[in-house]
Design a protein around this motif. Structure first.
Motif, mmCIF file in Angstrom:
data_model
loop_
_atom_site.group_PDB
_atom_site.id
_atom_site.type_symbol
_atom_site.label_atom_id
_atom_site.label_comp_id
_atom_site.label_asym_id
_atom_site.label_seq_id
_atom_site.Cartn_x
_atom_site.Cartn_y
_atom_site.Cartn_z
ATOM 1 N N PRO A 1 0.828 -1.207 0.000
ATOM 2 C CA PRO A 1 0.000 0.000 0.000
ATOM 3 C C PRO A 1 0.865 1.260 0.000
ATOM 4 C CG PRO A 1 0.012 -0.997 2.171
ATOM 5 C CD PRO A 1 0.774 -1.915 1.271
ATOM 6 N N GLY A 2 0.354 2.296 -0.623
ATOM 7 C CA GLY A 2 1.057 3.574 -0.624
ATOM 8 C C GLY A 2 1.153 4.121 0.790
ATOM 9 N N ASN A 3 2.357 4.438 1.223
ATOM 10 C CA ASN A 3 2.568 4.921 2.577
ATOM 11 C C ASN A 3 3.794 5.810 2.605
ATOM 12 O OD1 ASN A 3 5.032 3.285 3.397
ATOM 13 N ND2 ASN A 3 3.625 1.661 2.771
ATOM 14 N N ASN A 4 4.037 6.421 3.744
ATOM 15 C CA ASN A 4 5.179 7.328 3.891
ATOM 16 C C ASN A 4 6.346 6.690 4.617
ATOM 17 O OD1 ASN A 4 3.866 9.493 2.652
ATOM 18 N ND2 ASN A 4 2.862 10.064 4.552
ATOM 19 N N VAL A 5 6.250 5.413 4.971
ATOM 20 C CA VAL A 5 7.287 4.784 5.779
ATOM 21 C C VAL A 5 8.089 3.769 4.983
ATOM 22 C CG1 VAL A 5 7.708 3.435 7.865
ATOM 23 C CG2 VAL A 5 5.892 5.125 7.842
ATOM 24 N N ILE A 6 7.414 2.829 4.339
ATOM 25 C CA ILE A 6 8.083 1.730 3.642
ATOM 26 C C ILE A 6 7.892 1.898 2.142
ATOM 27 C CG2 ILE A 6 8.099 -0.762 3.299
ATOM 28 C CD1 ILE A 6 7.143 -1.050 6.156
ATOM 29 N N GLY A 7 8.971 1.719 1.404
ATOM 30 C CA GLY A 7 8.905 1.778 -0.046
ATOM 31 C C GLY A 7 9.806 2.858 -0.600
ATOM 32 N N LEU A 8 9.693 3.063 -1.890
ATOM 33 C CA LEU A 8 10.505 4.065 -2.578
ATOM 34 C C LEU A 8 10.022 5.459 -2.212
ATOM 35 C CD1 LEU A 8 10.592 2.316 -6.040
ATOM 36 C CD2 LEU A 8 12.399 2.356 -4.334
ATOM 37 N N ARG A 9 10.968 6.349 -2.036
ATOM 38 C CA ARG A 9 10.607 7.700 -1.592
ATOM 39 C C ARG A 9 11.146 8.741 -2.556
ATOM 40 N NH1 ARG A 9 10.113 7.985 4.648
ATOM 41 N NH2 ARG A 9 9.778 10.087 3.959
ATOM 42 N N VAL A 10 10.848 8.579 -3.825
ATOM 43 C CA VAL A 10 11.194 9.580 -4.830
ATOM 44 C C VAL A 10 9.902 10.200 -5.339
ATOM 45 C CG1 VAL A 10 13.390 8.528 -5.516
ATOM 46 C CG2 VAL A 10 11.309 7.799 -6.621
ATOM 47 N N PRO A 11 9.941 11.452 -5.774
ATOM 48 C CA PRO A 11 8.693 12.129 -6.167
ATOM 49 C C PRO A 11 7.940 11.441 -7.308
ATOM 50 C CG PRO A 11 10.493 13.714 -5.971
ATOM 51 C CD PRO A 11 11.087 12.356 -5.811
ATOM 52 N N GLU A 12 8.661 10.823 -8.244
ATOM 53 C CA GLU A 12 7.994 10.196 -9.383
ATOM 54 C C GLU A 12 7.091 9.045 -8.953
ATOM 55 O OE1 GLU A 12 11.292 10.726 -9.312
ATOM 56 O OE2 GLU A 12 11.577 12.244 -10.877
ATOM 57 N N VAL A 13 7.446 8.354 -7.875
ATOM 58 C CA VAL A 13 6.665 7.206 -7.418
ATOM 59 C C VAL A 13 5.315 7.643 -6.886
ATOM 60 C CG1 VAL A 13 6.631 5.336 -5.718
ATOM 61 C CG2 VAL A 13 8.713 5.853 -6.931
ATOM 62 N N ARG A 14 5.234 8.845 -6.374
ATOM 63 C CA ARG A 14 4.000 9.337 -5.738
ATOM 64 C C ARG A 14 2.994 9.918 -6.740
ATOM 65 N NH1 ARG A 14 4.156 7.683 -0.574
ATOM 66 N NH2 ARG A 14 6.236 7.845 0.261
ATOM 67 N N THR A 15 3.311 9.919 -8.030
ATOM 68 C CA THR A 15 2.424 10.577 -8.991
ATOM 69 C C THR A 15 1.104 9.846 -9.189
ATOM 70 O OG1 THR A 15 3.547 9.483 -10.825
ATOM 71 C CG2 THR A 15 4.303 11.691 -10.234
ATOM 72 N N SER A 16 1.118 8.522 -9.146
ATOM 73 C CA SER A 16 -0.126 7.774 -9.330
ATOM 74 C C SER A 16 0.019 6.378 -8.731
ATOM 75 C CB SER A 16 -0.481 7.666 -10.818
ATOM 76 O OG SER A 16 0.390 6.770 -11.462
ATOM 77 N N PRO A 17 -1.095 5.727 -8.454
ATOM 78 C CA PRO A 17 -1.017 4.352 -7.927
ATOM 79 C C PRO A 17 -0.395 3.374 -8.917
ATOM 80 C CG PRO A 17 -3.193 5.290 -7.512
ATOM 81 C CD PRO A 17 -2.454 6.263 -8.395
ATOM 82 N N GLU A 18 -0.584 3.620 -10.219
ATOM 83 C CA GLU A 18 -0.006 2.731 -11.222
ATOM 84 C C GLU A 18 1.515 2.820 -11.219
ATOM 85 O OE1 GLU A 18 -2.431 5.033 -12.080
ATOM 86 O OE2 GLU A 18 -4.081 3.608 -11.992
ATOM 87 N N VAL A 19 2.048 4.032 -11.092
ATOM 88 C CA VAL A 19 3.503 4.215 -11.045
ATOM 89 C C VAL A 19 4.049 3.603 -9.759
ATOM 90 C CG1 VAL A 19 5.352 5.925 -10.967
ATOM 91 C CG2 VAL A 19 3.440 6.254 -12.519
ATOM 92 N N TRP A 20 3.347 3.794 -8.632
ATOM 93 C CA TRP A 20 3.762 3.204 -7.356
ATOM 94 C C TRP A 20 3.864 1.680 -7.490
ATOM 95 C CZ3 TRP A 20 5.243 4.523 -2.415
ATOM 96 C CH2 TRP A 20 5.117 3.552 -1.436
ATOM 97 N N ALA A 21 2.829 1.067 -8.031
ATOM 98 C CA ALA A 21 2.803 -0.389 -8.143
ATOM 99 C C ALA A 21 3.864 -0.885 -9.125
ATOM 100 C CB ALA A 21 1.422 -0.856 -8.569
ATOM 101 N N GLY A 22 4.010 -0.205 -10.259
ATOM 102 C CA GLY A 22 4.987 -0.632 -11.255
ATOM 103 C C GLY A 22 6.419 -0.531 -10.761
ATOM 104 N N ALA A 23 6.739 0.556 -10.079
ATOM 105 C CA ALA A 23 8.099 0.735 -9.568
ATOM 106 C C ALA A 23 8.419 -0.293 -8.491
ATOM 107 C CB ALA A 23 8.263 2.151 -9.016
ATOM 108 N N HIS A 24 7.465 -0.565 -7.623
ATOM 109 C CA HIS A 24 7.713 -1.538 -6.568
ATOM 110 C C HIS A 24 7.713 -2.969 -7.092
ATOM 111 C CE1 HIS A 24 7.010 1.948 -4.004
ATOM 112 N NE2 HIS A 24 7.763 1.297 -3.134
ATOM 113 N N ALA A 25 6.988 -3.225 -8.183
ATOM 114 C CA ALA A 25 7.030 -4.555 -8.791
ATOM 115 C C ALA A 25 8.415 -4.862 -9.347
ATOM 116 C CB ALA A 25 5.984 -4.661 -9.895
ATOM 117 N N VAL A 26 9.121 -3.838 -9.792
ATOM 118 C CA VAL A 26 10.492 -4.032 -10.279
ATOM 119 C C VAL A 26 11.453 -4.198 -9.113
ATOM 120 C CG1 VAL A 26 12.378 -2.880 -11.497
ATOM 121 C CG2 VAL A 26 10.085 -2.845 -12.452
ATOM 122 N N ALA A 27 11.268 -3.440 -8.045
ATOM 123 C CA ALA A 27 12.177 -3.486 -6.903
ATOM 124 C C ALA A 27 11.968 -4.731 -6.040
ATOM 125 C CB ALA A 27 12.002 -2.233 -6.048
#
Length: 159
Positions: free
Chosen positions: A29-55
């Motif tokens: 889930p999108g959160n402020n604690v765990i996960g990638l913390r770059v501005p591009e990741v926060r632009t949309s849920p699709e970008v959040w999910a795609g970036a974390h699927a790679v990581a």
């Protein structure tokens, strides 16, 4: 001493494995604690999910390395302490490599989303409206012209 270090590494391994699996399965889930913390990741849920699927898979590899280091730490003595130490370094490298790959993916997905939104905001391409005569003509930015002969001359002078 062995059980303290082994338990700490085991807890960190489990956390990294859980986060890696959630990220890989696009369930983090999108959160402020765990996960990638770059501005591009926060632009949309699709970008959040795609970036974390790679990581995620890289983070899982780091979690497995920590798990192996934790198991060895319970029985380590003397030179065997180098194995848990190496496992920690491998896990840190995997954490950074996964974050880097995810951030690059997020930047690419964000750029693609911006290109698509600026191109086709009216439901079709900008040229479809211009060709049919019904769409509004939007000014387009001129594309820079490249002088190929000048590039060839510069390349020859460098050789």
């Amino acid at each position: 001493m062995n059980s303290v270090v082994g338990t700490i590494l085991l807890i960190l391994a489990v956390v990294l494995l859980v986060v890696g699996v959630l990220a890989w399965r696009r369930r983090l889930p999108g959160n402020n604690v765990i996960g990638l913390r770059v501005p591009e990741v926060r632009t949309s849920p699709e970008v959040w999910a795609g970036a974390h699927a790679v990581a995620g898979p890289v983070w899982i590899f780091g979690g497995i390395a920590l798990l192996f280091g934790a198991i060895v730490a319970y029985v380590a003595f003397g030179w065997l302490w180098l194995i848990p130490l190496a496992a920690v370094f491998i896990a840190l490298y995997a954490l950074g490599a996964g974050a880097s790959a995810g951030a690059r993916t997020a930047a690419l997905l964000d750029a693609e989303a911006q290109d698509n939104s600026s191109c086709c905001s009216s439901g079709g391409s900008a040229q479809d409206g211009a060709q049919s005569g019904t769409g509004s003509s939007q000014p387009t930015t001129p594309q820079p012209q490249v002088d190929l002969d000048a590039l060839r001359r510069a390349a020859r002078s460098q050789d």
